[in-house]
Scaffold this motif. Structure first.
Motif, mmCIF file in Angstrom:
data_model
loop_
_atom_site.group_PDB
_atom_site.id
_atom_site.type_symbol
_atom_site.label_atom_id
_atom_site.label_comp_id
_atom_site.label_asym_id
_atom_site.label_seq_id
_atom_site.Cartn_x
_atom_site.Cartn_y
_atom_site.Cartn_z
ATOM 1 N N ARG A 68 53.249 -6.466 22.413
ATOM 2 C CA ARG A 68 54.200 -7.584 22.396
ATOM 3 C C ARG A 68 54.100 -8.371 21.099
ATOM 4 N NH1 ARG A 68 52.321 -9.867 26.428
ATOM 5 N NH2 ARG A 68 51.296 -11.687 25.502
ATOM 6 N N ARG A 69 52.866 -8.645 20.664
ATOM 7 C CA ARG A 69 52.671 -9.402 19.422
ATOM 8 C C ARG A 69 53.110 -8.595 18.199
ATOM 9 N NH1 ARG A 69 51.592 -14.916 19.836
ATOM 10 N NH2 ARG A 69 50.210 -15.288 21.614
ATOM 11 N N ALA A 70 52.852 -7.292 18.234
ATOM 12 C CA ALA A 70 53.229 -6.446 17.106
ATOM 13 C C ALA A 70 54.739 -6.403 16.941
ATOM 14 C CB ALA A 70 52.671 -5.038 17.310
ATOM 15 N N LEU A 71 55.468 -6.352 18.044
ATOM 16 C CA LEU A 71 56.931 -6.372 17.966
ATOM 17 C C LEU A 71 57.411 -7.652 17.279
ATOM 18 C CD1 LEU A 71 58.002 -5.033 21.492
ATOM 19 C CD2 LEU A 71 58.269 -3.872 19.283
ATOM 20 N N ALA A 72 56.793 -8.795 17.641
ATOM 21 C CA ALA A 72 57.189 -10.075 17.033
ATOM 22 C C ALA A 72 56.834 -10.115 15.554
ATOM 23 C CB ALA A 72 56.514 -11.227 17.773
ATOM 24 N N LEU A 73 55.643 -9.601 15.202
ATOM 25 C CA LEU A 73 55.226 -9.612 13.799
ATOM 26 C C LEU A 73 56.142 -8.755 12.931
ATOM 27 C CD1 LEU A 73 51.328 -9.330 14.046
ATOM 28 C CD2 LEU A 73 52.616 -11.191 12.998
#
Length: 294
Positions: A68-73
């Motif tokens: 989830r965080r990687a998608l946002a980054l």
């Protein structure tokens, strides 16, 4: 912690594609390279991201968080690249421009229309001041470009815009030693001067010329308005000085416009920016347009 965006992208594609082989095709790498990137990511974070004991591999609880965080980054990175591309392509941005009141309408007003037509997404933030104030704002980073008289301070780089000889404005009733339509600066010694307000770069040029001619000028009035200066001259208050570009259109009954025979003073307008400072794409585009119009 030094998380590589490339490893995050490989991890995301493994999840999206359901395996290492299809993910490798998506990121144009080998399967072993993708597997190694994900393993290095796990080692860096200190957690297991994928349960490899099942097919296809499933996200662990930690993997869900990282995914989830990687998608946002990566979305932020894509937005960053898109915004920078817009700036480079001049689809958006700001130009902070400082111009002097003298000559700007003739020299720069046509540029505004052309610039707006070519780059409608660029906002031009314009301020008008005398040269001293513009120099200070440029030095402090408050402006990208400023219109200054050349030569400028060594702290600035500059590009020439226009050179114009100076003209003397004098009431027709004032007796002067004139040869044709030319007057020597020394012949103005007995005349009061109407100058621009303090901070205007023309003033030191005129005062220095008077001193070189052997006299200290007697300043009777100062103004920031060109037309008001002309009216003061017409009323017989004193002599005024303007670059030819501004003086010739203001010829009127009762006022003579004379060239200087000695010395010949030149008003040299330039666009300046901080030497060694970052020059935004919008400022570079303005300089290119100004150079083409010169």
């Amino acid at each position: 912690m030094d998380i590589k965006l490339r490893a995050l992208r490989a991890f995301i594609e493994v999840v999206r594609q359901g395996g290492f082989s299809p993910a490798a095709r998506q990121v144009f790498a080998t399967q072993s390279a993708v597997s190694k990137a994900v393993r290095q990511l796990e080692d860096e974070l200190g957690v297991v991201l994928l349960d490899r004991g099942v097919q296809p591999a499933r996200l662990t609880d930690a993997g869900e968080v990282v995914y989830r965080r990687a998608l946002a980054l990566l979305a932020e990175q894509d937005d960053l690249r898109a915004e920078l591309d817009e700036l480079r392509g001049l689809q958006r941005g700001v130009l902070r421009l400082g111009l002097p009141p003298i000559g700007s309408s003739q020299l720069f007003a046509p540029l505004f229309a052309r610039f707006r037509g070519l780059y409608p997404g660029i906002e031009v933030q314009l301020v008008e001041h005398g040269s001293k104030r513009l120099e200070a704002m440029l030095s402090d980073g408050e402006l990208d470009l400023a219109g200054l008289l050349a030569p400028t301070s060594a702290a600035f780089d500059w590009q020439s815009v226009r050179e114009e000889p100076m003209r003397v404005l004098v009431a027709e009733s004032v007796p002067l030693d004139v040869a044709g339509e030319r007057v020597r600066f020394a012949a103005l010694a007995a005349q009061p001067f109407v100058l621009f307000e303090a901070g205007f770069a023309l003033n030191p040029m005129l005062v220095d010329a008077a001193r070189s001619a052997g006299f200290e000028p007697h300043v009777v009035a100062r103004t920031s308005q060109i037309d008001f200066m002309v009216e003061l001259v017409a009323a017989g208050l004193g002599v005024g000085f303007l670059p030819r570009l501004m003086a010739e259109p203001r010829r009127r009954p009762g006022v003579r416009v004379l060239a200087l025979a000695e010395p010949e003073l030149v008003w040299h307008m330039a666009l300046a920016w901080r030497r060694g400072g970052y020059l935004p794409h919008a400022a570079r585009a303005w300089l290119e347009l100004a150079a083409a119009a010169a």
